[in-house]
Design an enzyme around this catalytic site. Structure first.
Site, PDB file in Angstrom:
ATOM      1  N   ALA A  96       0.831  -1.201   0.000  1.00  0.00           N
ATOM      2  CA  ALA A  96       0.000   0.000   0.000  1.00  0.00           C
ATOM      3  C   ALA A  96       0.867   1.253   0.000  1.00  0.00           C
ATOM      4  O   ALA A  96       0.614   2.198  -0.746  1.00  0.00           O
ATOM      5  CB  ALA A  96      -0.920  -0.018   1.213  1.00  0.00           C
TER       6      ALA A  96
ATOM      7  N   GLU B  56     -13.417  -9.972 -11.813  1.00  0.00           N
ATOM      8  CA  GLU B  56     -12.726 -11.086 -11.173  1.00  0.00           C
ATOM      9  C   GLU B  56     -12.044 -10.615  -9.905  1.00  0.00           C
ATOM     10  O   GLU B  56     -11.677  -9.464  -9.783  1.00  0.00           O
ATOM     11  CB  GLU B  56     -11.630 -11.614 -12.108  1.00  0.00           C
ATOM     12  CG  GLU B  56     -12.132 -11.907 -13.475  1.00  0.00           C
ATOM     13  CD  GLU B  56     -11.001 -12.054 -14.475  1.00  0.00           C
ATOM     14  OE1 GLU B  56      -9.855 -12.277 -14.040  1.00  0.00           O
ATOM     15  OE2 GLU B  56     -11.272 -11.956 -15.666  1.00  0.00           O
TER      16      GLU B  56
ATOM     17  N   LYS C 183      -8.608  -1.404  -6.901  1.00  0.00           N
ATOM     18  CA  LYS C 183      -8.031  -1.912  -5.649  1.00  0.00           C
ATOM     19  C   LYS C 183      -8.845  -1.474  -4.437  1.00  0.00           C
ATOM     20  O   LYS C 183      -9.467  -0.414  -4.438  1.00  0.00           O
ATOM     21  CB  LYS C 183      -6.604  -1.384  -5.508  1.00  0.00           C
ATOM     22  CG  LYS C 183      -5.675  -1.887  -6.584  1.00  0.00           C
ATOM     23  CD  LYS C 183      -4.492  -2.561  -5.944  1.00  0.00           C
ATOM     24  CE  LYS C 183      -3.436  -2.916  -6.939  1.00  0.00           C
ATOM     25  NZ  LYS C 183      -2.104  -2.554  -6.458  1.00  0.00           N
TER      26      LYS C 183
ATOM     27  N   CYS D 128      -2.082  29.123  26.724  1.00  0.00           N
ATOM     28  CA  CYS D 128      -2.255  30.131  27.769  1.00  0.00           C
ATOM     29  C   CYS D 128      -0.980  30.914  28.037  1.00  0.00           C
ATOM     30  O   CYS D 128      -0.985  31.866  28.801  1.00  0.00           O
ATOM     31  CB  CYS D 128      -2.757  29.470  29.050  1.00  0.00           C
ATOM     32  SG  CYS D 128      -1.494  28.476  29.838  1.00  0.00           S
TER      33      CYS D 128
ATOM     34  N   CYS E 160       1.878  21.799  30.935  1.00  0.00           N
ATOM     35  CA  CYS E 160       1.696  23.229  31.126  1.00  0.00           C
ATOM     36  C   CYS E 160       1.448  23.429  32.613  1.00  0.00           C
ATOM     37  O   CYS E 160       0.613  22.765  33.212  1.00  0.00           O
ATOM     38  CB  CYS E 160       0.494  23.720  30.323  1.00  0.00           C
ATOM     39  SG  CYS E 160       0.006  25.385  30.769  1.00  0.00           S
TER      40      CYS E 160
ATOM     41  N   CYS F  46      -5.448  26.028  32.319  1.00  0.00           N
ATOM     42  CA  CYS F  46      -5.250  26.087  30.874  1.00  0.00           C
ATOM     43  C   CYS F  46      -6.321  25.288  30.119  1.00  0.00           C
ATOM     44  O   CYS F  46      -7.004  25.807  29.260  1.00  0.00           O
ATOM     45  CB  CYS F  46      -3.861  25.568  30.524  1.00  0.00           C
ATOM     46  SG  CYS F  46      -3.534  25.579  28.782  1.00  0.00           S
TER      47      CYS F  46
HETATM   48  S1  IVH Z   1      -5.218 -10.096 -15.595  1.00  0.00           S
HETATM   49  C1  IVH Z   1      -2.888  -7.298 -18.081  1.00  0.00           C
HETATM   50  N1  IVH Z   1      -6.697 -11.047 -13.683  1.00  0.00           N
HETATM   51  O1  IVH Z   1      -2.442  -8.764 -10.967  1.00  0.00           O
HETATM   52  C2  IVH Z   1      -2.859  -8.686 -17.604  1.00  0.00           C
HETATM   53  N2  IVH Z   1      -4.490 -10.354 -13.165  1.00  0.00           N
HETATM   54  O2  IVH Z   1      -1.423  -6.054 -11.593  1.00  0.00           O
HETATM   55  C3  IVH Z   1      -2.939  -8.811 -16.128  1.00  0.00           C
HETATM   56  N3  IVH Z   1      -3.831 -10.705 -10.852  1.00  0.00           N
HETATM   57  O3  IVH Z   1       0.334  -9.657 -12.883  1.00  0.00           O
HETATM   58  C4  IVH Z   1      -3.477 -10.111 -15.735  1.00  0.00           C
HETATM   59  N4  IVH Z   1      -5.715 -11.622 -10.210  1.00  0.00           N
HETATM   60  O4  IVH Z   1      -0.484 -11.274 -11.023  1.00  0.00           O
HETATM   61  C5  IVH Z   1      -5.505 -10.532 -14.013  1.00  0.00           C
HETATM   62  N5  IVH Z   1      -8.076 -11.984 -12.101  1.00  0.00           N
HETATM   63  C6  IVH Z   1      -6.895 -11.469 -12.437  1.00  0.00           C
HETATM   64  C7  IVH Z   1      -5.860 -11.312 -11.498  1.00  0.00           C
HETATM   65  C8  IVH Z   1      -4.661 -10.734 -11.923  1.00  0.00           C
HETATM   66  C9  IVH Z   1      -4.513 -11.260  -9.850  1.00  0.00           C
HETATM   67  C10 IVH Z   1      -2.473 -10.164 -10.764  1.00  0.00           C
HETATM   68  C11 IVH Z   1      -1.518 -10.733 -11.768  1.00  0.00           C
HETATM   69  C12 IVH Z   1      -1.016  -9.572 -12.583  1.00  0.00           C
HETATM   70  C13 IVH Z   1      -1.274  -8.435 -11.650  1.00  0.00           C
HETATM   71  C14 IVH Z   1      -1.475  -7.157 -12.431  1.00  0.00           C
END
Ligand code: IVH
Length: 684
Positions: free
Chosen positions: A35, A114, A333, A430, A445, A450
């Site tokens: 993060a 997904e 994310k 103060c 203080c 205060c």
């Molecule tokens: S698609 C452009 N589908 O996330 C192609 N990636 O930040 C990217 N990841 O390297 C792959 N779950 O390791 C895809 N359902 C999912 C995913 C996924 C995890 C990871 C993967 C990729 C990274 C991209």
């Protein structure tokens, strides 16, 4: 920020990101959270967006990936393994759809969503139905051949399952396509991509075991998965009990929608995340993401977001790839519990027992979905431990019901202009002496009142006659004081939702409501503002006289005592108190801060016949057609003064319903009495 400053910041950010990226991708070492790392990347990308000419080809935003490890055989990819663009908010997701729609205005977009599992992306190649080669992403073009290690994963079939015709028909394929799929699975070449992961259960079991054996622990499940696959000894990989979920069917066998790819891989014997779902439009996507965000704690694997995929495969060509990321996909994310930001200042707040608590004032930053502006620093020892200076870039964390904290300073991002914090020797509230007992960490203080004075002033500031901030009552003020979030009135305007959420009595709704009512008070009549300041001897009546006479705050703050004294009703003592207040250095600072936050409405000069000029009027009982405030205002606008008690000086008493003892007294003294009807006629 000037361009030069941006240039320097960009260079520093690039260096820092590169450093952590190398540790992570090449050395399999973690030293800051994903993060925090994302947060740095985000800042860099934002700066580069603002100054596009400062983007260099070696910027991590242009290519974020590590190099393949030397020890593995190189595995060139048939098609590049790309990365994903990130989004962290609803707005960003909608903007992404907007950009797509601009390119293909005629398309009706639907999506397949997904889980974005947190593991290691791998590509699997099957020839004549047999698992031939498995590779990591590497730099996207060339990966590492990790076939032997992947062969230890039970959910990666060593031989493809042959789909039944019926199954493929249900997915929507025609006879010719079905034939092609089955024969390719049997005799041709097929590539599947997906994520190799470690479940939370296995991660914990292994770490328990490693701890007993005195071995190094795995940092997190993702590192557990990545580290095990990029291992030279497949026995170790086997011990790690990894799992695999497929997310893409790379070979073109006539699939028209991404959704179908998931169905095909299932028939070939792979696992896909059961939560994955078709969404008809972007609103549904957003709703789904919220659902997943709530449930994800209970998933057996780590999941850091959702991947949104434009369902129609035929649109991919027209959408193209931006940098290394396809435009037809987006990683949405989850709001992370950590982010990076800048310490703009360190202030101290005084608690009930007089203890001074240092608090970091941050550049507002969104952490776990809400904006925060403060992080407690507890005491001098904590400041020393962190080594934090004013101006530093820091990692902040907000976890559940805990007050936001600074976890780490990133000293490499310093410019040299950072300032060390010193505990003030004089109380900023103060002016009392600040002392430290030998055996104590805390500074105090010395003045015993205060805190009480501060508290009283704050209560007055937010009260109905003052800034009228609804929902900011005694208990909440006490809590804010206790946590060091406020110590004087202007601090109220620095509060953010995320500062309130960890406090008792606050939930998302109530925090939002309070911030809204604070915002409402950012526009206020001059009279209320003057009253709110709590100047000695200045109550509502004097505030009105001042506002009407001067008409704006700048004139009041410059006025000499003689000028103020010349206003009827304002005597010498009061005039001195007023001009003294505006000349006090501390008050001036506070006033300047307030004026930055609050827009004052100056009173309109009223021109009414001064029929009550010089008269003192008393109101008693309930009026039906006017509020008490309106009635008072009507009297004042006509030159009269309002008094709260009847005496020989009273000229007129207005009686409403159920009048009190004032009515009797007026009769006794023979003062002129009128009822509401007469009063209304008079002021018409
Ligand atoms: S698609 C452009 N589908 O996330 C192609 N990636 O930040 C990217 N990841 O390297 C792959 N779950 O390791 C895809 N359902 C999912 C995913 C996924 C995890 C990871 C993967 C990729 C990274 C991209």
């Amino acid at each position: 920020m000037t361009k030069q400053e941006a240039r320097e910041r960009i260079e520093k950010l690039k260096e820092e990101i590169r450093h952590h990226s190398y540790l992570y991708h090449v050395r399999d070492k973690i030293d800051i959270s994903d993060a925090a790392w994302d947060s740095l990347k985000h800042e860099l990308a934002e700066l580069e967006k603002e100054y596009p000419d400062l983007v260099t080809p070696d910027s991590p935003t242009q290519r974020i990936s590590g190099r393949p490890l030397e020890e593995f055989k190189k595995a060139p990819h048939s098609q590049p393994m790309l990365s994903l663009q990130d989004a962290f908010s609803e707005e960003e997701v909608k903007e992404w759809e907007g950009r797509i729609q601009k390119i293909i205005p005629s398309a009706k977009l639907d999506y397949f969503c997904e889980l974005k599992m947190d593991g290691l992306a791998v590509s699997l190649i099957y020839e004549k139905g047999v698992f031939l080669r498995g590779a990591t992403r590497g730099d996207g073009r060339i990966g590492e051949d990790v076939t032997q290690n992947l062969r230890t994963i039970q959910s990666i079939p060593l031989r493809l399952r042959l789909p039944e015709k019926k199954e493929l028909k249900e997915i929507g394929f025609n006879e010719a396509e079905i034939k092609k799929i089955i024969s390719t699975a049997e005799k041709g070449k097929i590539e599947i991509r997906g994520e190799a992961i470690m479940t939370g259960r296995v991660f914990e079991e292994l770490n328990r075991k490693y701890k007993k054996e005195g071995k190094a622990l795995l940092a997190n499940p993702r590192n557990g998965a990545a580290g095990s696959i990029r291992q030279l000894d497949p026995k170790i990989t086997a011990e790690r009990q990894l799992d695999f979920f497929a997310y893409a069917f790379v070979t073109d066998l006539g699939q028209k929608r991404h959704e179908q790819e998931h169905e095909i891989v299932k028939t070939l014997g792979f696992k896909v995340a059961p939560q994955n779902r078709y969404c008809e439009n972007i609103e549904e996507v957003i709703k789904f993401q919220k659902e997943i965000a709530e449930k994800r704690e209970k998933f057996p694997f780590e999941c850091d977001g959702m991947v949104i995929v434009v369902n129609e495969n035929s649109l991919r060509g027209r959408l193209g790839v931006v940098g290394k990321a396809p435009r037809w996909m987006l990683a949405y994310k989850f709001a992370a519990a950590e982010a990076t930001t800048i310490v703009e200042d360190i202030v101290v707040n005084i608690g009930r027992t007089g203890v001074l608590t240092p608090v970091a004032v941050l550049k507002p930053v969104s952490v776990a979905g809400v904006t925060i502006r403060h992080a407690t620093l507890h005491n001098m020892d904590e400041i020393k431990r962190l080594g934090v200076k004013i101006g530093d870039t820091v990692i902040v964390r907000r976890a559940g019901d805990v007050i936001p904290e600074i976890v780490q300073v990133l000293p490499k991002l310093r410019t040299g202009k950072e300032k060390e914090f010193k505990m003030p020797r004089e109380c900023p509230i103060c002016g009392g002496k600040v002392i430290k007992n030998k055996n104590e960490v805390a500074w105090r203080c010395e003045s015993r009142d205060c805190f009480a004075i501060t508290r009283r002033q704050l209560m007055h500031f937010v009260s109905r006659q003052g800034m009228d901030i609804e929902g900011l009552g005694e208990k909440i003020i006490d809590q804010l004081l206790k946590e060091g979030l406020i110590s004087e009135a202007p601090d109220i305007y620095d509060l953010e939702e995320g500062d309130l959420l960890p406090l008792e009595r606050f939930a998302e709704k109530s925090a939002k409501n309070l911030i809204e009512s604070i915002d409402k008070s950012r526009q206020a009549p001059l009279v209320k503002f003057l009253n709110a300041l709590g100047i000695l001897h200045v109550g509502e009546e004097t505030a009105i006289d001042l506002a009407n006479h001067f008409g704006d705050i700048e004139k009041i703050r410059k006025a000499e005592p003689e000028e103020i004294n010349a206003i009827p009703n304002i005597g010498e003592v009061v005039a001195k108190s007023i001009s003294g207040w505006f000349r006090d250095e501390k008050k001036e600072k506070m006033l300047n801060r307030l004026l930055k936050e609050i827009k004052l409405e100056n009173p309109k000069p009223v021109r009414r016949k001064q029929i009550l000029k010089g008269m003192t009027v008393v109101l008693t009982g309930e009026l039906a057609g006017l509020t008490r405030e309106q009635a008072k205002e009507a009297v004042r606008q006509r030159g009269g003064d309002v008094s709260s008690s009847v005496s020989a000086e009273t000229d007129l008493v207005v009686v409403g319903n159920e009048p009190g003892s004032k009515f009797d007294k007026a009769k006794e003294l023979g003062i002129k009495i009128i009822d509401e009807k007469e009063f209304l006629k008079m002021i018409k």
